[in-house]
Motif scaffolding. Structure first.
Motif, short mmCIF file in Angstrom:
data_model
loop_
_atom_site.label_atom_id
_atom_site.label_comp_id
_atom_site.label_asym_id
_atom_site.label_seq_id
_atom_site.Cartn_x
_atom_site.Cartn_y
_atom_site.Cartn_z
N HIS A 182 -11.13 6.89 -0.10
CA HIS A 182 -11.85 6.51 -0.64
C HIS A 182 -13.18 6.81 0.46
CE1 HIS A 182 -9.26 5.04 -2.99
NE2 HIS A 182 -8.99 3.85 -2.15
N LEU A 212 -1.07 4.28 -1.92
CA LEU A 212 -2.81 3.23 -1.47
C LEU A 212 -2.31 4.00 -0.19
CD1 LEU A 212 -3.02 -0.04 -4.01
CD2 LEU A 212 -4.02 2.47 -4.29
N GLU A 223 -18.29 3.45 -3.35
CA GLU A 223 -17.91 2.26 -3.12
C GLU A 223 -16.71 1.61 -4.03
OE1 GLU A 223 -20.55 -1.62 -3.04
OE2 GLU A 223 -21.22 0.19 -3.23
N GLU A 224 -16.74 1.96 -5.70
CA GLU A 224 -16.52 1.99 -6.44
C GLU A 224 -14.85 2.11 -6.64
OE1 GLU A 224 -18.36 5.56 -7.43
OE2 GLU A 224 -19.14 3.61 -6.97
N ARG A 225 -14.15 2.71 -5.61
CA ARG A 225 -13.00 3.31 -5.13
C ARG A 225 -12.43 2.18 -4.44
NH1 ARG A 225 -13.55 9.72 -5.65
NH2 ARG A 225 -13.90 10.51 -7.56
N PHE A 266 -8.54 -4.33 -5.34
CA PHE A 266 -8.65 -5.00 -6.13
C PHE A 266 -6.94 -4.56 -6.62
CE2 PHE A 266 -8.36 -5.65 -10.97
CZ PHE A 266 -8.95 -6.87 -10.74
N ILE A 267 -6.78 -3.57 -6.68
CA ILE A 267 -5.39 -3.82 -6.82
C ILE A 267 -4.47 -3.96 -5.60
CG2 ILE A 267 -3.40 -1.37 -6.69
CD1 ILE A 267 -5.64 0.49 -8.28
N THR A 268 -4.32 -4.11 -4.11
CA THR A 268 -3.81 -4.54 -3.82
C THR A 268 -3.98 -5.89 -2.99
OG1 THR A 268 -4.61 -2.26 -2.20
CG2 THR A 268 -3.75 -4.98 -1.02
N LYS A 277 0.76 -1.21 0.06
CA LYS A 277 0.14 0.20 -0.07
C LYS A 277 0.62 1.21 -0.24
CE LYS A 277 -4.40 -2.07 1.83
NZ LYS A 277 -5.10 -1.55 3.00
N ASN A 299 -13.68 -0.35 -4.12
CA ASN A 299 -13.61 -1.50 -4.66
C ASN A 299 -12.04 -1.98 -5.43
OD1 ASN A 299 -15.70 -2.60 -3.54
ND2 ASN A 299 -17.08 -2.96 -5.26
N GLY A 300 -12.05 -0.76 -5.77
CA GLY A 300 -10.66 -0.67 -6.81
C GLY A 300 -9.18 -1.10 -6.15
N HIS A 301 -9.22 -0.28 -5.16
CA HIS A 301 -8.08 -0.15 -3.91
C HIS A 301 -7.74 -1.77 -3.65
CE1 HIS A 301 -5.47 1.15 -0.86
NE2 HIS A 301 -6.30 0.53 -0.10
#
Length: 131
Positions: free
Chosen positions: A37, A32, A40-42, A48-50, A27, A44-46
């Motif tokens: 954030h 990150l 919700e989509e941000r 997912f990337i992690t 992170k 979720n993106g966070h």
């Protein structure tokens, strides 16, 4: 888990400690942290990337363990962080410049890791551009 024996409990504890350490490191490296954030989509993106980054780390560590390199992610990072990519700019008489970009030579311990992963000891190769 009241039915776990000491070995299972200890193995789970060390796995969770390792997981938290890797997440904390990733992170920071991926920018990150801290988390601001609100959508919700941000979030979720966070996540997912992690998780993708964590899977990549675990894949690398799995490959290294197959070659009897059992270092923690922190140790691997510390070992590899000394190798740098450098750019040298050479000015020509006609006013143009040659940009050479390449990695420094791998140190012995870095070479062991590169060989175990079967990747080049010169990450990124050599780039030469004329501007």
């Amino acid at each position: 888990m009241t039915d776990w024996n000491e070995e299972t409990l200890w193995r789970t504890y060390t796995m969770l400690t390792d997981l938290e350490s890797v997440f904390r490191s990733l992170k920071s490296e991926l920018g990150l942290r801290p988390i601001y954030h609100r959508k919700e989509e941000r979030v979720n993106g966070h996540i997912f990337i992690t998780l993708i980054a964590y899977h990549l780390v675990q894949t690398l560590r799995y490959q290294l363990k197959a070659e009897h390199i059992n270092d923690s992610w922190q140790t691997i990072r510390r070992t590899m962080e000394n190798q740098q990519r450098i750019t040298v700019v050479l000015r020509r008489e006609d006013g143009k410049a040659i940009h050479l970009r390449k990695a420094t030579n791998a140190e012995p311990r870095q070479s062991v890791i590169y060989k175990a992963l079967e990747i080049s000891m010169q990450p990124g190769g050599v780039n030469k551009t004329l501007i």
